[in-house]
Design an enzyme around this catalytic site. Structure first.
Site, PDB file in Angstrom:
ATOM      1  N   TYR A 142      -4.114  29.702 -21.443  1.00  0.00           N
ATOM      2  CA  TYR A 142      -3.216  29.042 -20.489  1.00  0.00           C
ATOM      3  C   TYR A 142      -2.028  28.386 -21.190  1.00  0.00           C
ATOM      4  O   TYR A 142      -1.046  28.011 -20.554  1.00  0.00           O
ATOM      5  CB  TYR A 142      -3.962  27.992 -19.654  1.00  0.00           C
ATOM      6  CG  TYR A 142      -5.022  28.567 -18.725  1.00  0.00           C
ATOM      7  CD1 TYR A 142      -5.058  29.931 -18.438  1.00  0.00           C
ATOM      8  CD2 TYR A 142      -5.966  27.751 -18.132  1.00  0.00           C
ATOM      9  CE1 TYR A 142      -6.019  30.460 -17.604  1.00  0.00           C
ATOM     10  CE2 TYR A 142      -6.937  28.280 -17.283  1.00  0.00           C
ATOM     11  CZ  TYR A 142      -6.961  29.635 -17.032  1.00  0.00           C
ATOM     12  OH  TYR A 142      -7.911  30.167 -16.196  1.00  0.00           O
ATOM     13  N   LYS A 192     -16.892  35.271 -26.052  1.00  0.00           N
ATOM     14  CA  LYS A 192     -16.900  36.739 -25.934  1.00  0.00           C
ATOM     15  C   LYS A 192     -16.743  37.280 -27.354  1.00  0.00           C
ATOM     16  O   LYS A 192     -15.834  38.064 -27.656  1.00  0.00           O
ATOM     17  CB  LYS A 192     -15.746  37.160 -24.993  1.00  0.00           C
ATOM     18  CG  LYS A 192     -15.744  38.612 -24.599  1.00  0.00           C
ATOM     19  CD  LYS A 192     -16.882  39.013 -23.667  1.00  0.00           C
ATOM     20  CE  LYS A 192     -16.851  40.507 -23.413  1.00  0.00           C
ATOM     21  NZ  LYS A 192     -18.102  41.025 -22.849  1.00  0.00           N
ATOM     22  N   ASP A 248     -12.797  27.458 -16.719  1.00  0.00           N
ATOM     23  CA  ASP A 248     -12.168  27.402 -15.397  1.00  0.00           C
ATOM     24  C   ASP A 248     -13.022  28.194 -14.403  1.00  0.00           C
ATOM     25  O   ASP A 248     -13.379  27.726 -13.317  1.00  0.00           O
ATOM     26  CB  ASP A 248     -10.763  28.018 -15.524  1.00  0.00           C
ATOM     27  CG  ASP A 248      -9.925  27.832 -14.282  1.00  0.00           C
ATOM     28  OD1 ASP A 248     -10.379  27.133 -13.368  1.00  0.00           O
ATOM     29  OD2 ASP A 248      -8.812  28.383 -14.225  1.00  0.00           O
ATOM     30  N   ASP A 252     -16.189  26.636 -11.654  1.00  0.00           N
ATOM     31  CA  ASP A 252     -16.096  26.888 -10.211  1.00  0.00           C
ATOM     32  C   ASP A 252     -17.344  27.605  -9.702  1.00  0.00           C
ATOM     33  O   ASP A 252     -17.867  27.285  -8.635  1.00  0.00           O
ATOM     34  CB  ASP A 252     -14.863  27.743  -9.884  1.00  0.00           C
ATOM     35  CG  ASP A 252     -13.674  26.872  -9.509  1.00  0.00           C
ATOM     36  OD1 ASP A 252     -13.712  25.661  -9.810  1.00  0.00           O
ATOM     37  OD2 ASP A 252     -12.709  27.393  -8.924  1.00  0.00           O
TER      38      ASP A 252
END
Ligand code: NAD
Length: 360
Positions: A142, A192, A248, A252
């Site tokens: 981001y 990952k 993020d 959620d």
């Protein structure tokens, strides 16, 4: 000792829910013999109306000079047509940056009394679920280099870059280890590393500092598997630590398995003990001022504030147990109503929780 807390009610239901949360702080102070000094400041739409900016300098200065900050919610239709940098939500990014908050902590708890609100099968969540997602907040894709390029054959491409330094990984990992120490002492690092170089550095860095926390059981999981495991067997998780983008998405997902936005609290922390505590929900203009908002997310944010900024663990648990007992006794705000429950408004829910705190 006096603890200074700056309260930013914000807009919409932010005003109603922080009113209940500050009443809880005062009751905890009286019951447990602490001196809490609370002061309010402007942020969001109300700050735009009075000062022309969503985060006035005076508000930021007050927050910096506090032990902790409690935020309600900001935003509303009145300010939706303003340019992006002048909208209430711009204040959220500005305050996180201004206070140097790089760690976002979001618990996802399924209370036995609210198990029907979860979209997961009863056998998957029986006995309750209690997960804390620790998300890196100021680095990664981001904030990395991004851009567009047109290839010689005229095809347009775009790129975003995931980049982490060992310093960024180490400091968020330490938040994860410390949080796990205050809970069941299990930390799951999600990455990952089978594909991404940045994830390999992430994993190496976490493994390097793990010996500093011999009491915490560390394990690793790839993000695609973590997304599956959260709905397949959420009870296996205690604390999850992960990057900005993975956090993020996973926070959620984890919050949705609890079933109600009015129950979700959060904390943003930096390198010191100063933190920003707020419900996950927004200002809910559709129900603002109607005594319909659920104040529990903000009251549980106070529990996090006491735990993480003031190290008042017993007081934090007192609030959490009080919330649980009010739910066990069948009281609900309309958003979490189910059969055979007693519906109460924002003010009454706050009062019941304070009554339970005083009775415990
Ligand atoms: P929202 O979270 O405000 O509301 C979504 C839905 O959930 C609404 O139906 C609302 O009534 C309900 N809801 C939310 N909180 C509730 C509570 N405590 N009790 C009962 N019901 C609740 O999201 P939205 O409608 O997308 O956004 C409204 C405004 O809030 C927008 O201006 C948005 O930008 C802003 N917002 C602010 C924050 C923040 O301050 N951190 C976060 C999200 C959205």
């Amino acid at each position: 000792m006096t603890y200074t807390i700056t309260v930013l009610p914000g807009d919409g239901i932010g005003i109603e829910v922080t009113e209940q949360a500050t009443a809880v702080i005062h009751d905890i102070g009286k019951k447990c013999g602490h001196d809490f000094y609370l002061r309010e400041a402007l942020m969001g739409g109300c700050a735009i109306d009075k000062t022309g900016t969503p985060l006035p300098e005076e508000t930021l200065a007050l927050c910096k000079a506090s032990d902790a900050v409690l935020l309600g919610a900001v935003g509303g239709p009145e300010w939706e047509t303003l340019p992006g940098n002048l909208r209430p939500e711009a204040g959220l990014l500005a305050i996180r940056a201004g206070l140097g908050l790089y760690a976002n902590l979001r618990p996802a708890v399924i209370y036995p009394a609210l198990k029907n609100a979860s979209p997961l099968r009863p056998d998957i969540i029986s006995g309750g679920v209690d997960i804390l997602v620790v998300r890196e907040l100021t680095g990664g894709i981001y904030f990395g280099e991004r851009g567009r390029k047109t290839l010689p054959d005229g095809i347009e491409t775009a790129f975003d870059t995931e980049q982490y330094s060992t310093l960024e990984v180490e400091r968020i990992a330490r938040v994860g280890f410390e949080a796990a120490r205050k809970r069941k002492k299990k930390l799951m690092s999600v990455d990952k590393a089978n594909i991404l170089e940045s994830s390999r550095l992430w994993r190496e860095t976490i493994l390097k500092i793990a010996p500093d926390y011999p009491d915490v059981e560390l394990s690793h999981m790839y993000v695609d598997n973590a997304a599956m495991q959260l709905v397949r067997n959420p009870k296996q998780f205690d604390v999850i630590v992960t990057s900005n983008i993975f956090g993020d998405i996973l926070s959620d997902e984890a919050s949705q398995i609890t079933g109600s936005i009015g129950m979700l609290q959060s904390a943003s922390l930096g390198s010191g003990t100063l933190g920003l505590y707020e419900p996950v929900h927004g200002s809910a203009p559709d129900i603002a001022g109607k005594d319909l908002a659920n104040p529990i997310a903000t009251i549980l944010s106070v529990a996090m504030l006491l735990r993480y900024s003031l190290s008042l663990e017993a007081e934090a648990e007192l609030i959490e147990r009080a919330v649980e007992s009010v739910l066990d006794n069948g009281f609900r705000t309309p958003d979490i109503r189910s059969e055979n429950t007693k519906i109460v408004g924002t003010g009454e829910m706050g009062r019941l929780i304070r009554e339970a705190i005083n009775a415990l």
